[in-house]
Scaffold this motif. Structure first.
Motif, PDB file in Angstrom:
ATOM      1  N   MET A   1       0.839  -1.197   0.000  1.00  0.00           N
ATOM      2  CA  MET A   1       0.000   0.000   0.000  1.00  0.00           C
ATOM      3  C   MET A   1       0.872   1.244   0.000  1.00  0.00           C
ATOM      4  SD  MET A   1      -2.716   1.417   2.874  1.00  0.00           S
ATOM      5  CE  MET A   1      -4.069   0.325   2.405  1.00  0.00           C
ATOM      6  N   GLY A   2       0.507   2.196  -0.866  1.00  0.00           N
ATOM      7  CA  GLY A   2       1.182   3.480  -0.865  1.00  0.00           C
ATOM      8  C   GLY A   2       0.408   4.487  -0.037  1.00  0.00           C
ATOM      9  N   ARG A   3       1.104   5.520   0.384  1.00  0.00           N
ATOM     10  CA  ARG A   3       0.470   6.588   1.146  1.00  0.00           C
ATOM     11  C   ARG A   3       0.821   7.920   0.489  1.00  0.00           C
ATOM     12  NH1 ARG A   3       1.407   8.111   7.571  1.00  0.00           N
ATOM     13  NH2 ARG A   3      -0.321   9.618   7.744  1.00  0.00           N
ATOM     14  N   PHE A   4      -0.214   8.729   0.247  1.00  0.00           N
ATOM     15  CA  PHE A   4      -0.029   9.962  -0.514  1.00  0.00           C
ATOM     16  C   PHE A   4      -0.657  11.136   0.220  1.00  0.00           C
ATOM     17  CE2 PHE A   4       0.183   6.472  -3.474  1.00  0.00           C
ATOM     18  CZ  PHE A   4       1.281   6.798  -4.265  1.00  0.00           C
ATOM     19  N   LEU A   5      -0.003  12.294   0.088  1.00  0.00           N
ATOM     20  CA  LEU A   5      -0.516  13.547   0.643  1.00  0.00           C
ATOM     21  C   LEU A   5      -1.114  14.342  -0.512  1.00  0.00           C
ATOM     22  CD1 LEU A   5      -0.710  15.317   3.211  1.00  0.00           C
ATOM     23  CD2 LEU A   5       1.465  16.364   2.504  1.00  0.00           C
ATOM     24  N   TRP A   6      -2.440  14.495  -0.496  1.00  0.00           N
ATOM     25  CA  TRP A   6      -3.173  15.170  -1.568  1.00  0.00           C
ATOM     26  C   TRP A   6      -3.481  16.588  -1.093  1.00  0.00           C
ATOM     27  CZ3 TRP A   6      -4.854  12.800  -6.238  1.00  0.00           C
ATOM     28  CH2 TRP A   6      -5.651  13.606  -7.051  1.00  0.00           C
ATOM     29  N   LEU A   7      -2.919  17.586  -1.774  1.00  0.00           N
ATOM     30  CA  LEU A   7      -3.065  18.975  -1.353  1.00  0.00           C
ATOM     31  C   LEU A   7      -4.234  19.634  -2.072  1.00  0.00           C
ATOM     32  CD1 LEU A   7       0.684  20.073  -1.368  1.00  0.00           C
ATOM     33  CD2 LEU A   7      -0.649  19.061   0.504  1.00  0.00           C
ATOM     34  N   MET A   8      -5.076  20.309  -1.305  1.00  0.00           N
ATOM     35  CA  MET A   8      -6.219  21.033  -1.845  1.00  0.00           C
ATOM     36  C   MET A   8      -5.921  22.528  -1.830  1.00  0.00           C
ATOM     37  SD  MET A   8      -8.630  18.776  -2.570  1.00  0.00           S
ATOM     38  CE  MET A   8     -10.176  19.703  -2.516  1.00  0.00           C
ATOM     39  N   ASN A   9      -6.441  23.221  -2.862  1.00  0.00           N
ATOM     40  CA  ASN A   9      -6.237  24.664  -2.962  1.00  0.00           C
ATOM     41  C   ASN A   9      -7.515  25.425  -3.272  1.00  0.00           C
ATOM     42  OD1 ASN A   9      -3.710  23.167  -4.286  1.00  0.00           O
ATOM     43  ND2 ASN A   9      -3.008  24.921  -3.084  1.00  0.00           N
ATOM     44  N   THR A  10      -8.589  24.720  -3.525  1.00  0.00           N
ATOM     45  CA  THR A  10      -9.855  25.344  -3.890  1.00  0.00           C
ATOM     46  C   THR A  10     -10.971  24.710  -3.066  1.00  0.00           C
ATOM     47  OG1 THR A  10     -10.095  23.752  -5.710  1.00  0.00           O
ATOM     48  CG2 THR A  10      -9.128  25.894  -6.241  1.00  0.00           C
ATOM     49  N   PRO A  11     -12.122  25.391  -2.931  1.00  0.00           N
ATOM     50  CA  PRO A  11     -13.249  24.801  -2.205  1.00  0.00           C
ATOM     51  C   PRO A  11     -13.732  23.526  -2.873  1.00  0.00           C
ATOM     52  CG  PRO A  11     -13.563  27.163  -2.562  1.00  0.00           C
ATOM     53  CD  PRO A  11     -12.398  26.754  -3.400  1.00  0.00           C
ATOM     54  N   GLY A  12     -14.396  22.704  -2.091  1.00  0.00           N
ATOM     55  CA  GLY A  12     -14.945  21.474  -2.636  1.00  0.00           C
ATOM     56  C   GLY A  12     -14.214  20.250  -2.140  1.00  0.00           C
ATOM     57  N   ALA A  13     -14.692  19.109  -2.616  1.00  0.00           N
ATOM     58  CA  ALA A  13     -14.148  17.824  -2.188  1.00  0.00           C
ATOM     59  C   ALA A  13     -13.052  17.359  -3.141  1.00  0.00           C
ATOM     60  CB  ALA A  13     -15.269  16.787  -2.135  1.00  0.00           C
ATOM     61  N   PRO A  14     -12.191  16.476  -2.680  1.00  0.00           N
ATOM     62  CA  PRO A  14     -11.198  15.884  -3.574  1.00  0.00           C
ATOM     63  C   PRO A  14     -11.893  14.950  -4.568  1.00  0.00           C
ATOM     64  CG  PRO A  14     -11.162  14.780  -1.463  1.00  0.00           C
ATOM     65  CD  PRO A  14     -12.097  15.941  -1.307  1.00  0.00           C
ATOM     66  N   PRO A  15     -11.188  14.495  -5.592  1.00  0.00           N
ATOM     67  CA  PRO A  15     -11.799  13.587  -6.572  1.00  0.00           C
ATOM     68  C   PRO A  15     -12.375  12.353  -5.904  1.00  0.00           C
ATOM     69  CG  PRO A  15      -9.645  14.311  -7.325  1.00  0.00           C
ATOM     70  CD  PRO A  15      -9.773  14.785  -5.914  1.00  0.00           C
ATOM     71  N   ASP A  16     -13.552  11.930  -6.367  1.00  0.00           N
ATOM     72  CA  ASP A  16     -14.206  10.797  -5.710  1.00  0.00           C
ATOM     73  C   ASP A  16     -13.531   9.469  -5.998  1.00  0.00           C
ATOM     74  OD1 ASP A  16     -14.971  10.346  -8.333  1.00  0.00           O
ATOM     75  OD2 ASP A  16     -17.125  10.414  -7.951  1.00  0.00           O
ATOM     76  N   PHE A  17     -12.597   9.446  -6.985  1.00  0.00           N
ATOM     77  CA  PHE A  17     -11.937   8.175  -7.266  1.00  0.00           C
ATOM     78  C   PHE A  17     -10.970   7.783  -6.156  1.00  0.00           C
ATOM     79  CE2 PHE A  17      -9.048  11.155  -9.562  1.00  0.00           C
ATOM     80  CZ  PHE A  17      -7.852  10.841  -8.929  1.00  0.00           C
TER      81      PHE A  17
END
Length: 200
Positions: A1-17
């Motif tokens: 298993m990999g572990r990733f840090l997903w950075l958000m910059n705009t309102p809303g949710a991250p991709p549902d995938f």
């Protein structure tokens, strides 16, 4: 298993995938919260089109050390404020019809295996979403995809120390990869599998 840090910059949710890729873990945070993260806990850090590049530059030494130690930085967008050595500001291509926006696959690579020019060129039959220019790659980088008559590099990857810098010179890499396999998400899985530990 990999572990990733997903950075958000705009309102809303991250991709549902993200929740469908159960073989990997994604920690989703606002970009300005990344300062408190322990980068070494992650196989990859993922930025978006609207990243605050001046903020990234303030963390440039940490990001560079993280990559050198074996991490991956996956950057999407137009470089306007180079935040790591070797990054160069975005240069648009002159638009002269469809073929000036066509995406070409260049060097065979696990990240683009199975993709076609049409997968990346078109979004709902319209061209130009994937990339309209390039962040020029440094010497030694591997060009994965290019755009237009002059085949300007639009995606490239560079080995840095034990890690990787992957640069996509457009907005939404993920939507195109998803549309290429909307049910199995095979192309998306391949990207995260690669950065979770594959070597080339």
């Amino acid at each position: 298993m990999g572990r990733f840090l997903w950075l958000m910059n705009t309102p809303g949710a991250p991709p549902d995938f993200l929740h469908k890729l159960t073989e990997h873990r994604f920690d989703v945070v606002q970009q300005y919260e990344m300062d408190r993260a322990e980068f070494g806990d992650y196989d990859g850090i993922i930025t978006g089109m609207h990243s605050d590049q001046r903020h990234l530059a303030s963390l440039g030494d940490r990001l560079g050390a993280y990559i050198d130690a074996g991490g991956a930085l996956i950057f999407s967008g137009h470089v306007s404020h180079p935040f790591l050595p070797g990054l160069t500001p975005f240069r648009p291509v002159e638009q002269k019809g469809l073929e000036s926006l066509r995406i070409h696959l260049e060097t065979p690579h696990p990240l683009t295996e199975g993709l076609t020019s049409d997968h990346l060129t078109f979004q709902r039959t319209v061209a130009g979403f994937y990339g309209r220019g390039g962040n020029p790659p440094p010497p030694g980088a591997t060009v994965l995809a290019s755009v237009g008559f002059d085949r300007v590099p639009v995606d490239w990857i560079e080995r840095r120390g034990k890690g990787w810098l992957y640069v996509h010179c457009g907005n939404d890499l993920w939507a195109h990869y998803r549309r290429a396999d909307p049910e199995g998400l095979g192309h998306l899985r391949r990207v995260f599998d690669f950065f979770a530990g594959a070597t080339v």
